[in-house]
Design a protein around this motif. Structure first.
Motif, PDB file in Angstrom:
ATOM      1  N   GLU A  55       1.139  -0.889  -0.082  1.00 46.05           N
ATOM      2  CA  GLU A  55       0.150   0.055  -0.390  1.00 46.05           C
ATOM      3  C   GLU A  55       1.300   1.385  -0.293  1.00 46.05           C
ATOM      4  O   GLU A  55       0.636   2.069  -0.949  1.00 46.05           O
ATOM      5  N   SER A  61      -1.047  -4.717   2.243  1.00 45.12           N
ATOM      6  CA  SER A  61      -2.550  -5.689   2.460  1.00 45.12           C
ATOM      7  C   SER A  61      -2.537  -6.945   2.590  1.00 45.12           C
ATOM      8  O   SER A  61      -1.802  -7.391   1.459  1.00 45.12           O
ATOM      9  N   SER A  97      -9.801  -5.112   6.806  1.00 49.30           N
ATOM     10  CA  SER A  97      -9.743  -3.990   6.256  1.00 49.30           C
ATOM     11  C   SER A  97     -10.748  -4.139   4.920  1.00 49.30           C
ATOM     12  O   SER A  97     -11.149  -3.267   3.887  1.00 49.30           O
ATOM     13  N   SER A  98     -11.038  -5.177   4.846  1.00 45.60           N
ATOM     14  CA  SER A  98     -12.050  -6.292   3.741  1.00 45.60           C
ATOM     15  C   SER A  98     -13.107  -5.518   4.253  1.00 45.60           C
ATOM     16  O   SER A  98     -13.871  -5.437   5.339  1.00 45.60           O
ATOM     17  N   THR A 108      -8.678  -8.981   4.233  1.00 44.24           N
ATOM     18  CA  THR A 108      -7.959  -8.760   4.471  1.00 44.24           C
ATOM     19  C   THR A 108      -7.409  -7.844   5.600  1.00 44.24           C
ATOM     20  O   THR A 108      -8.877  -7.403   6.364  1.00 44.24           O
ATOM     21  N   THR A 110      -4.676  -5.265   7.325  1.00 47.40           N
ATOM     22  CA  THR A 110      -3.265  -4.248   6.503  1.00 47.40           C
ATOM     23  C   THR A 110      -2.608  -3.761   8.057  1.00 47.40           C
ATOM     24  O   THR A 110      -2.585  -3.408   8.177  1.00 47.40           O
ATOM     25  N   SER A 159      -2.090   4.081  10.537  1.00 49.52           N
ATOM     26  CA  SER A 159      -2.934   3.164   9.868  1.00 49.52           C
ATOM     27  C   SER A 159      -4.587   3.135  10.756  1.00 49.52           C
ATOM     28  O   SER A 159      -4.881   2.109  10.583  1.00 49.52           O
ATOM     29  N   THR A 162      -7.422   2.034   8.797  1.00 49.33           N
ATOM     30  CA  THR A 162      -7.497   0.588   8.306  1.00 49.33           C
ATOM     31  C   THR A 162      -9.198   0.089   9.096  1.00 49.33           C
ATOM     32  O   THR A 162      -9.747  -0.595   7.746  1.00 49.33           O
TER      33      THR A 162
END
Length: 363
Positions: A55, A61, A97-98, A108, A110, A159, A162
């Motif tokens: 990223e 990720s 993060s998905s 996912t 990250t 972060s 996320t």
């Protein structure tokens, strides 16, 4: 005898299962199946890394296919990930993060590689597709309610984007995106995690406004800017995630406005006063059999995770009282206040307590 009557087919199935167990003793049939595919285990939830997508220069990720006992998450929740490094399993907590609506059965996380971070550096720079990791089921209350409010505000830094990214991906359905404002801070434009995707979303959805604060050139985001960036901020439901200082400021800002109930926060680490550190010592985790030397400023939660112990954890801030373990001997010090405490059999908060001498914990 109550219940459904057994059929001849049921009897045959039971006999076959008994025979398979006898033939594979001392292992169970499932033990052989997991040699073929580790994701088939029902006793231990695992996942297989299927891709690693950079990223930024220090963020990646990981696309993971969870095993069969996985349960669908809610956008904003977190999981713990177990990684084997030099023969020791280390557990760390990462936000998903998905979006839950992702249709390929994968999720996912990250991860940002931090200096000296054994696990984060390994995941970002050394993990390859095919790697098997341990997983826990999704947890956490930093989520969108049902129904979703019509006007939302996200305040994030680094972060902290996320878990919010999972929410934005979940909300990004054609014609259904609510009125959303995202205020995000990062050192530079290039260091904005998910930067290209965030900018694409803002271009696709007219009701999604993105403000990027590049702190190296423009300074930190100050909440005094809020009336200009989001004039109707008191009327919006707010999700904030980022460094402790930013969250403290947000908590004060919304509380003084009399609308603290509209603010939801996600903390990544406790607010520790290092001047309150203990003396350190040798820590024994009695259930797992792990041992480690600890300094007086590192929370016992981190000491245990670094030693490969699957530590109970929740907010990791001393708020939810899930990061606990039973003290069997020794004393600990509260890193927020400097207070020394602990009696045999007492539950201690491992996320905000450090060793003050030798310690034994029932974990």
């Amino acid at each position: 005898m109550t219940g459904l009557a057994r059929t001849p087919i049921d009897d045959v199935t039971l006999r076959l299962a008994d025979t398979a167990a006898w033939l594979t003793t001392p292992l169970m049939p499932e033990d052989y199946l997991t040699l073929i595919n580790p994701l088939w285990s029902s006793r231990e939830l695992r996942g297989r890394v299927e891709a690693v997508h950079p990223e930024t220069k220090d963020v990646a990720s990981l696309v993971i296919r969870p095993g069969r006992s996985w349960s669908t998450h809610r956008a904003g929740q977190f999981i713990r990930v177990g990684v084997d490094i030099d023969g020791v399993r280390h557990w760390r907590t990462y936000s998903l993060s998905s979006a839950p609506e992702r249709g390929d059965g994968r999720v996912t996380i990250t991860v940002k590689s931090v200096p000296g971070g054994v696990v984060s550096t390994h995941l970002v720079h050394r993990t390859t597709p095919g790697t098997i990791v341990g997983l826990t089921r999704p947890e956490g209350g930093f989520v969108l309610p049902e129904p979703v409010p019509s006007r939302l505000l996200f305040v994030t830094a680094g972060s902290g984007i996320t878990p919010v990214m999972a929410m934005l991906r979940s909300l990004a359905r054609p014609g259904e995106m609510p009125d959303v404002i995202v205020l995000h801070s990062a050192p530079t434009r290039e260091e904005v995690i998910f930067g290209p995707e965030l900018r694409t979303l803002a271009g696709r959805f007219p009701h999604l406004l993105l403000h990027e604060q590049h702190t190296r050139s423009s300074g930190r985001l100050n909440l005094s800017q809020l009336p200009d960036l989001c004039p109707d901020w008191p009327e919006r439901h707010v999700w904030a995630c980022g460094p402790t200082g930013m969250l403290r400021e947000a908590e004060t800002y919304w509380r003084e406005a009399g609308i603290a109930d509209r603010l939801r926060m996600e903390h990544f680490r406790p607010a520790v006063t290092t001047s309150a550190a203990g003396g350190g010592g040798h820590v024994r985790f009695l259930v797992s059999g792990r041992e480690a030397d600890a300094d007086g400023a590192t929370p016992l939660l981190v000491v245990g995770e670094n030693a490969g112990v699957l530590m109970p954890s929740g907010c990791r801030m001393g708020i939810c009282y899930r990061c606990t373990g039973r003290l069997r001997s020794g004393r600990v010090r509260d890193l927020r206040t400097g207070r020394e405490y602990g009696e045999e059999g007492e539950l201690i908060q491992t996320c905000v307590s450090a060793a003050d001498g030798n310690v034994e914990i029932e974990l």
